[in-house]
Write a protein that holds these residues in place. Structure first.
Motif, PDB file in Angstrom:
ATOM      1  N   ASP A   9       0.818  -1.219   0.000  1.00  0.00           N
ATOM      2  CA  ASP A   9       0.000   0.000   0.000  1.00  0.00           C
ATOM      3  C   ASP A   9       0.848   1.264   0.000  1.00  0.00           C
ATOM      4  OD1 ASP A   9       0.552  -0.750   2.965  1.00  0.00           O
ATOM      5  OD2 ASP A   9       0.044   1.379   2.988  1.00  0.00           O
ATOM      6  N   SER A  11       0.727   4.425   2.307  1.00  0.00           N
ATOM      7  CA  SER A  11       0.175   5.175   3.436  1.00  0.00           C
ATOM      8  C   SER A  11       0.771   6.571   3.307  1.00  0.00           C
ATOM      9  CB  SER A  11       0.576   4.522   4.760  1.00  0.00           C
ATOM     10  OG  SER A  11      -0.081   3.289   4.902  1.00  0.00           O
ATOM     11  N   CYS A  16       5.864   4.007   6.055  1.00  0.00           N
ATOM     12  CA  CYS A  16       5.865   2.545   6.015  1.00  0.00           C
ATOM     13  C   CYS A  16       5.562   2.129   4.582  1.00  0.00           C
ATOM     14  CB  CYS A  16       4.826   1.969   6.980  1.00  0.00           C
ATOM     15  SG  CYS A  16       3.135   2.329   6.521  1.00  0.00           S
ATOM     16  N   SER A  17       5.543   0.859   4.352  1.00  0.00           N
ATOM     17  CA  SER A  17       5.261   0.276   3.032  1.00  0.00           C
ATOM     18  C   SER A  17       5.933   1.049   1.888  1.00  0.00           C
ATOM     19  CB  SER A  17       3.756   0.079   2.827  1.00  0.00           C
ATOM     20  OG  SER A  17       2.997   1.118   3.373  1.00  0.00           O
ATOM     21  N   LEU A  40      -3.961   4.868   1.616  1.00  0.00           N
ATOM     22  CA  LEU A  40      -4.495   5.245   2.936  1.00  0.00           C
ATOM     23  C   LEU A  40      -3.985   6.651   3.268  1.00  0.00           C
ATOM     24  CD1 LEU A  40      -3.678   1.993   3.034  1.00  0.00           C
ATOM     25  CD2 LEU A  40      -4.311   2.251   5.422  1.00  0.00           C
ATOM     26  N   HIS A  43      -0.959   5.305   7.951  1.00  0.00           N
ATOM     27  CA  HIS A  43      -1.029   3.877   8.276  1.00  0.00           C
ATOM     28  C   HIS A  43      -2.095   3.662   9.361  1.00  0.00           C
ATOM     29  CE1 HIS A  43       1.340   4.476  11.877  1.00  0.00           C
ATOM     30  NE2 HIS A  43       2.483   4.706  11.227  1.00  0.00           N
ATOM     31  N   THR A  44      -2.336   2.400   9.675  1.00  0.00           N
ATOM     32  CA  THR A  44      -3.555   2.083  10.429  1.00  0.00           C
ATOM     33  C   THR A  44      -3.426   2.303  11.941  1.00  0.00           C
ATOM     34  OG1 THR A  44      -2.932  -0.255  10.542  1.00  0.00           O
ATOM     35  CG2 THR A  44      -4.319   0.403   8.703  1.00  0.00           C
ATOM     36  N   MET A  45      -2.293   2.847  12.395  1.00  0.00           N
ATOM     37  CA  MET A  45      -2.181   3.146  13.824  1.00  0.00           C
ATOM     38  C   MET A  45      -2.746   4.524  14.162  1.00  0.00           C
ATOM     39  SD  MET A  45      -1.128   0.359  14.750  1.00  0.00           S
ATOM     40  CE  MET A  45      -0.544   0.328  16.445  1.00  0.00           C
ATOM     41  N   TYR A  79       2.533  -5.352   2.775  1.00  0.00           N
ATOM     42  CA  TYR A  79       1.154  -5.274   3.295  1.00  0.00           C
ATOM     43  C   TYR A  79       0.133  -5.551   2.186  1.00  0.00           C
ATOM     44  CZ  TYR A  79      -2.811  -2.934   5.668  1.00  0.00           C
ATOM     45  OH  TYR A  79      -4.005  -2.612   6.249  1.00  0.00           O
ATOM     46  N   VAL A 108       3.288  -9.003   6.109  1.00  0.00           N
ATOM     47  CA  VAL A 108       2.953  -7.919   7.051  1.00  0.00           C
ATOM     48  C   VAL A 108       1.522  -8.083   7.568  1.00  0.00           C
ATOM     49  CG1 VAL A 108       2.668  -5.422   7.257  1.00  0.00           C
ATOM     50  CG2 VAL A 108       4.461  -6.352   5.764  1.00  0.00           C
ATOM     51  N   TYR A 116      -2.549  -6.610  13.206  1.00  0.00           N
ATOM     52  CA  TYR A 116      -2.873  -5.213  12.925  1.00  0.00           C
ATOM     53  C   TYR A 116      -4.368  -5.093  12.630  1.00  0.00           C
ATOM     54  CZ  TYR A 116       2.173  -4.452  12.082  1.00  0.00           C
ATOM     55  OH  TYR A 116       3.531  -4.378  12.179  1.00  0.00           O
ATOM     56  N   HIS A 213       6.515   2.113  14.077  1.00  0.00           N
ATOM     57  CA  HIS A 213       5.912   1.554  12.880  1.00  0.00           C
ATOM     58  C   HIS A 213       6.874   1.610  11.723  1.00  0.00           C
ATOM     59  CE1 HIS A 213       2.047   0.552  14.054  1.00  0.00           C
ATOM     60  NE2 HIS A 213       1.728   0.330  12.797  1.00  0.00           N
ATOM     61  N   GLY A 214       6.761   0.659  10.818  1.00  0.00           N
ATOM     62  CA  GLY A 214       7.518   0.728   9.580  1.00  0.00           C
ATOM     63  C   GLY A 214       8.920   0.160   9.663  1.00  0.00           C
ATOM     64  N   ASP A 217       9.278  -2.771   7.510  1.00  0.00           N
ATOM     65  CA  ASP A 217       9.362  -2.417   6.083  1.00  0.00           C
ATOM     66  C   ASP A 217      10.759  -1.904   5.736  1.00  0.00           C
ATOM     67  OD1 ASP A 217       6.665  -3.055   6.042  1.00  0.00           O
ATOM     68  OD2 ASP A 217       6.036  -0.984   6.317  1.00  0.00           O
TER      69      ASP A 217
HETATM   70  O1  PXL Z   1       4.387  -1.226   8.393  1.00  0.00           O
HETATM   71  C1  PXL Z   1       3.403  -2.109   8.081  1.00  0.00           C
HETATM   72  C2  PXL Z   1       2.154  -1.446   7.588  1.00  0.00           C
HETATM   73  C3  PXL Z   1       1.984  -1.220   6.245  1.00  0.00           C
HETATM   74  N1  PXL Z   1       0.875  -0.646   5.755  1.00  0.00           N
HETATM   75  C4  PXL Z   1      -0.114  -0.243   6.575  1.00  0.00           C
HETATM   76  C5  PXL Z   1       0.006  -0.431   7.942  1.00  0.00           C
HETATM   77  C6  PXL Z   1       1.152  -1.068   8.455  1.00  0.00           C
HETATM   78  C7  PXL Z   1       1.252  -1.300   9.886  1.00  0.00           C
HETATM   79  O2  PXL Z   1       0.376  -1.053  10.657  1.00  0.00           O
HETATM   80  O3  PXL Z   1      -0.979   0.004   8.739  1.00  0.00           O
HETATM   81  C8  PXL Z   1      -1.323   0.394   6.008  1.00  0.00           C
END
Ligand code: PXL
Length: 277
Positions: A9, A11, A16-17, A40, A43-45, A79, A108, A116, A213-214, A217
């Motif tokens: 993805d 983000s 990350c990613s 996104l 990211h999802t946190m 991811y 991931v 996650y 995070h990340g 990755d």
């Molecule tokens: O880092 C891994 C990752 C990748 N992509 C998304 C994430 C996460 C970790 O939470 O939310 C969208």
């Protein structure tokens, strides 16, 4: 120049990613093509993130690339957000794998004993099947436990880690890398298992009590970049682990640093030195 394609993805904020994989792999002198699987806002946190699924774009992109006869030295997946995307990745591997294409899967899904946001134990079992098609997989201990359907353990010994590696290998991947391994107090590291030679290796560094995070990755992207620079897996893992630690160290040293991702940018010169470019 080697060319890889990485499939994960974007983000938009969060380091990350793809926003980590692209700069790191490019900095290592490797062309990085991408298939974004979703966009996104973060990211999802973060709370309230937007999510646009791009599953429907994967097949048309792949069909166009087949017409162009593109060749990839590696296919690196990170991811992935749905069962359908897992199915499409299996198809993508079959389409683009040639004799010299490395299939590298970072499954991931989870960390610190928890999946996650949005992932289920059933998804982990399906991801395990996809891992069977890989040359190299790099799960952390939590992802490994979910893929094997075994309880996540906070404490264990070397024999247990080796057993997890053998079980992961039985999924079908040629080489297995387990990250976040910790059975020596104060140390954290990476272990590998190569089914062809029935051999293990390990690389440990001092444990840093910080979680960002990340970093998975950063580790996986560096590992792919180092492999594409001709390093053997054991060497690539050392560079990837050391660079990840360096990123965390630089981040921690900054007053008021981000909590959502590491300062991998400032450590790029270190990475370039390590790969001798
Ligand atoms: O880092 C891994 C990752 C990748 N992509 C998304 C994430 C996460 C970790 O939470 O939310 C969208």
């Amino acid at each position: 120049m080697k060319r890889i394609v990485t499939i994960q993805d974007i983000s938009c904020v969060g380091k990350c990613s793809l926003t980590v994989a692209l700069p790191i792999i490019s900095a290592m002198g490797v062309e990085a093509a991408v298939v974004p699987t979703a966009v996104l806002s973060t990211h999802t946190m973060f709370q309230g993130f937007t999510f646009r699924d791009l599953t429907d774009d994967i097949t048309p992109i792949s069909e166009h690339w087949q017409k162009e006869n593109f060749h990839f030295d590696a296919i690196y997946t990170g991811y992935l957000g749905s069962f359908e995307q897992l199915r499409l990745m299996a198809e993508f591997f079959d389409t683009f794998k040639s004799e010299d294409t490395l299939i590298f899967i970072d499954p991931v899904m989870a960390d610190n004993g928890k999946l996650y946001h949005g992932f289920t134990p059933e998804f982990a079992l399906e991801m395990a099947k996809l891992c069977g098609k890989a040359d190299v997989i790099v799960p952390n201990m939590t992802e490994a436990s979910f893929m094997l359907g075994i309880p996540y353990r906070e404490s264990y010994d070397e024999a247990y880690a080796q057993d997890v590696l053998r079980k992961l290998s039985a999924l079908g991947a040629k080489k297995v890398v387990l990250t976040g391994v910790s059975y020596v107090p104060g140390k954290l590291g990476v272990m590998t298992y190569d089914a062809a030679t029935d051999s293990f290796s390990a690389y440990f560094h001092d444990r840093i009590d910080a979680s960002y995070h990340g970093t998975g990755d950063v580790f996986a992207s560096t590992c792919v970049g180092a492999l594409m620079n001709g390093m053997p897996l054991e060497e690539a893992l050392k560079v990837a682990a050391d660079y990840t630690v360096e990123c965390i160290r630089i981040t921690e040293a900054e007053p008021n640093h981000n909590l959502y991702g590491v300062n991998f940018e400032s450590a790029v010169p270190y990475l370039i030195r390590r790969i001798g470019k």
